[in-house]
Scaffold this active site. Structure first.
Site, mmCIF file in Angstrom:
data_model
loop_
_atom_site.group_PDB
_atom_site.id
_atom_site.type_symbol
_atom_site.label_atom_id
_atom_site.label_comp_id
_atom_site.label_asym_id
_atom_site.label_seq_id
_atom_site.Cartn_x
_atom_site.Cartn_y
_atom_site.Cartn_z
ATOM 1 N N HIS A 33 17.399 8.430 47.428
ATOM 2 C CA HIS A 33 18.162 9.588 46.979
ATOM 3 C C HIS A 33 18.444 10.510 48.167
ATOM 4 C CE1 HIS A 33 16.112 8.030 43.428
ATOM 5 N NE2 HIS A 33 17.032 8.606 42.688
ATOM 6 N N HIS A 73 12.334 12.774 43.537
ATOM 7 C CA HIS A 73 13.243 11.718 43.981
ATOM 8 C C HIS A 73 13.755 11.994 45.388
ATOM 9 C CE1 HIS A 73 15.645 14.750 41.795
ATOM 10 N NE2 HIS A 73 16.514 14.566 42.785
ATOM 11 N N ASP A 162 17.875 20.908 38.874
ATOM 12 C CA ASP A 162 18.372 21.061 37.504
ATOM 13 C C ASP A 162 17.599 20.178 36.529
ATOM 14 O OD1 ASP A 162 20.388 22.870 38.221
ATOM 15 O OD2 ASP A 162 21.775 21.254 38.720
ATOM 16 N N HIS A 271 23.823 11.262 44.815
ATOM 17 C CA HIS A 271 22.497 11.569 44.271
ATOM 18 C C HIS A 271 21.492 10.461 44.554
ATOM 19 C CE1 HIS A 271 19.346 12.850 41.454
ATOM 20 N NE2 HIS A 271 19.300 11.585 41.077
ATOM 21 N N GLU A 421 1.174 21.445 24.603
ATOM 22 C CA GLU A 421 0.295 20.319 24.934
ATOM 23 C C GLU A 421 0.679 19.642 26.248
ATOM 24 O OE1 GLU A 421 0.487 20.717 20.420
ATOM 25 O OE2 GLU A 421 1.963 20.581 22.052
ATOM 26 N N PHE A 447 -1.503 14.655 18.702
ATOM 27 C CA PHE A 447 -0.576 15.338 19.593
ATOM 28 C C PHE A 447 -0.741 14.914 21.045
ATOM 29 C CE2 PHE A 447 -0.851 18.864 16.231
ATOM 30 C CZ PHE A 447 0.143 18.253 15.476
ATOM 31 N N HIS A 471 -10.006 15.425 15.595
ATOM 32 C CA HIS A 471 -9.357 14.937 14.373
ATOM 33 C C HIS A 471 -8.832 13.530 14.631
ATOM 34 C CE1 HIS A 471 -9.712 19.210 13.840
ATOM 35 N NE2 HIS A 471 -9.272 19.163 12.580
ATOM 36 N N HIS A 483 -0.614 14.069 10.832
ATOM 37 C CA HIS A 483 -1.721 14.521 11.666
ATOM 38 C C HIS A 483 -2.818 13.468 11.821
ATOM 39 C CE1 HIS A 483 0.269 18.317 11.330
ATOM 40 N NE2 HIS A 483 -0.713 18.991 11.899
#
Length: 683
Positions: A33, A73, A162, A271, A421, A447, A471, A483
């Site tokens: 790149h 990159h 970006d 790029h 998270e 999660f 859990h 969950h």
């Protein structure tokens, strides 16, 4: 042959040197790149030749500035800077960019290339690592600095693009950094308005400056990223903000991707692909660069060389630290120990004593509660233990007495990460990389999907990070299938280098925590129950054997001549295995019960030990309330069965769910009888 340059200002020459090292390396590799290094060259010159505090001869110096290339990159920009600054990265390594066994891989890798602070590539995570680094610096400074003795006083600098800002994790990280007022975090946004698909106007129209101001950041706008003096002024303003402790700073640098390339500058074409011989020749002509491939004049090398300046900065710090050590010898020794990542002297003996004490308590508690108790015990011995939860503190149980909450104006040891998270996990990596802390973070196991790529990066970077995931099964009950983790445990076990512990009681939970803090070559994840788990009685040698990842918890009678069946279980299902053992024993069936809280640790044991625990040729029944496929490799030549879950759960009380899915003693006994009947063994 190098020649002296007089035809252009030295800053321009330095920027063009960075450009052509990137151009030439990408062309040699036929991969890479070049656009970002060409576009951010002047920003790099301003920071690296005028402001960055570092010593190339000692990359691990504790009070160095941290530099993070979040847009990883563009790695050739960093490699060029490291090489020219004087790090142990010779030119031939740049010539071998992206080649097998080179020190210049496609994306920066910590521990592989001197001067690289973190492994970057997955966009947004470098920025989030940097937030963790800045938090670590702030907390260490609050803990160790004394009036007149600022031994922790450095900045964290970030290059980002970006793509980093489009990734959701950047929102999590930037919001957290703002509320924590991480003033020594300074970021440069490469505002070139180009991503792989082209001009970003069609998919990235945020008012980035307003967004960051809303987070509580200082924003310096409209900086010409190709004007070294303009960038220098912005850096000085950002440093003043840091000195006044008014929050992190984003410097918005307007740039042109691939600057200098007549045919490709400002387009997505530059790029992620080599320029090609014809365009490289045109770029050399356009920028007035007469030198051969990888040739850098001595004048430019001298301008970048940071060895003398860095050695002087480090010597000044060393003198301050020696004065600090005279006045505060215990604190100085503690600082040395923690920055080296060493545990206190005698910690191994202490941890064993703690484990024996937990075994004597024989408590019946949920493993999430046992984890909280373990954290409290270890926190008294390990002041570097630092952690918290993603807005589930009272469910994950991650606080402990007198831990103190981390706030912008208040140091502490417990972090409220908010519902972030992914950001939490990536920032934990930054804390670990910075040094001085053993970080942990918590959420519900289901999660872990949000955090998974950062957990993977913990393993890839071999960082000591602990993940507390509670859990852990359908046993959580009424919250239902959204969950209830089913596939998460086996999928997390697939991450190379991650040790996943699923303890069956308080004793195994303490053993898992001991292993997590003592491990220095990778992360640990603790999968913990919501429901209470009964204490399992053990002999002293069995307590010690927990650390080996799997061990015989209940043996067949000595006169049986060996077991007719081995039942393997983890977590809450160990109690089922023990109940089935008792029923089958009453029927005259000789059964071993193996508790295997950590398969990866067990797999690292020698073959003789593994065969003692799992005798060859004996049928095996595995019990785990999770997707079963990963367990088939433990079955003896196909002589076995797995009691697992291959569908999503339901919303109901835990007891009803366990019965529905076959996780009762009677159901396990029936599966065992069927297995024994099939294999022709039994009473």
């Amino acid at each position: 042959m190098n020649m002296r340059l007089t035809q252009a200002p030295i800053d321009t020459l330095c920027a063009n040197a960075l450009r052509f090292l990137a151009i030439d390396a990408v062309e040699a590799a036929r991969s890479g790149h070049p656009g970002m290094p060409m576009g951010m060259a002047e920003i790099a010159v301003a920071l690296w030749t005028r402001h960055l505090k570092h010593d190339p001869t000692n990359p691990g110096w504790a009070d160095r500035d941290r530099f993070v290339l979040s847009n990883g990159h563009g790695s050739m920009l960093l490699y060029a800077l490291l090489h020219l600054s004087g790090y142990e990265l010779p030119l031939d390594e740049l010539e071998r960019f992206r080649q097998l066994d080179s020190r210049t891989p496609g994306h920066p890798e910590v521990g592989h290339t001197p001067g690289v602070e973190t492994t970057t590539g997955p966009l947004g995570q470098g920025l989030t690592n940097a937030v963790g680094m800045a938090l670590a610096e702030k907390l260490l400074a609050a803990e160790f600095n004394r009036p007149g003795h600022p031994i922790v006083d450095h900045r964290t600098w970030v290059f980002l693009g970006d793509g980093c800002l489009m990734e959701g994790v950047s929102h999590e990280a930037a919001s957290f950094a703002g509320v924590q007022r991480l003033s020594k975090l300074i970021c440069f946004w490469d505002d070139n308005r180009i991503s792989i698909d082209g001009d970003v106007a069609g998919w990235f129209a945020d008012d980035t400056a307003a967004r960051f101001r809303a987070y509580g950041w200082n924003v310096i706008e409209a900086v010409d990223g190709h004007d070294v003096e303009a960038v220098d002024r912005a850096i000085r303003e950002a440093q003043a903000n840091a000195d006044n402790d008014i929050g992190p700073t984003l410097i918005c640098c307007r740039t042109t991707i691939g600057r200098g390339s007549p045919g490709r500058a400002g387009s997505a074409d530059v790029h992620g692909a080599p320029l090609g011989a014809e365009e490289i020749a045109a770029t050399r002509a356009a920028l007035g660069w007469p030198h051969a491939r990888f040739e850098i004049p001595d004048e430019i090398r001298s301008a970048f060389d940071a060895r003398a300046r860095g050695a002087e900065q480090r010597a000044q710090w060393q003198a301050r630290f020696e004065a600090y050590a005279q006045g505060f010898p215990e604190a100085a020794e503690e600082f040395r120990r923690r920055m080296a990542g060493e545990l206190p002297v005698g910690f191994g003996i202490l941890s064993n004593a703690i484990l024996r004490g937990v075994a004597k308590e024989a408590a019946t508690v949920a493993s999430r509660k046992a984890s909280q108790q373990a954290i409290g015990r270890l926190a008294r011995a390990l002041p570097e233990l630092l952690g918290g939860s993603a807005d589930l503190t009272h469910s994950n149980l991650t606080d402990w007495p007198a831990c103190g909450a981390v706030r912008a104006d208040q140091p502490g040891r417990h972090i409220n990460w908010g519902v972030r998270e992914f950001g939490m996990a990536a920032a934990l990596n930054g804390i670990a990389l910075h040094g001085g802390f053993i970080p942990f973070g918590a959420t519900f196991l289901v999660f872990s999907d949000y955090a998974r790529n950062a957990i993977r990066m913990s393993a890839l970077m071999k960082q000591r990070v602990a993940y507390v995931m509670t859990h852990d099964s359908i046993g959580l009950g009424e919250d239902g299938p959204t969950h209830q983790p089913v596939e998460h445990i086996p999928s997390l076990r697939l991450i190379p280098g991650l040790d996943l512990w699923r303890p069956c009681d308080a004793v195994e939970t303490q053993a898992a925590w001991n292993a997590a803090v003592m491990r220095r070559d990778g992360p640990t994840l603790l999968a913990l129950s919501r429901q209470n788990l009964p204490h399992q009685q053990r002999e002293a040698d069995q307590v010690q054997a927990i650390a080996r990842g799997g061990y015989v918890l209940a043996e067949a009678p000595p006169d049986a001549g060996g077991p007719a069946l081995v039942i393997i279980a983890t977590g809450s299902e160990v109690a089922l295995a023990m109940a089935a053992h008792d029923t089958l024993a009453a029927e005259g069936v000789a059964v071993h019960v193996v508790s295997m809280p950590c398969t990866s640790v067990f797999d690292r044991q020698d073959a003789a030990y593994r065969q003692r625990v799992l005798p060859p040729g004996v049928p095996r029944l595995v019990i785990e309330a999770a997707q079963p496929h990963g367990w088939w490799r433990y079955l003896a030549g196909g002589r076995g069965d797995v009691v697992g879950i291959d569908r999503f759960g339901e919303s109901a009380p835990a007891a009803a769910l366990l019965e529905r899915f076959g996780f009762t003693p009677q159901a396990v006994v029936e599966r065992a009888r069927a297995l024994l009947a099939t294999t022709g063994t039994g009473a």
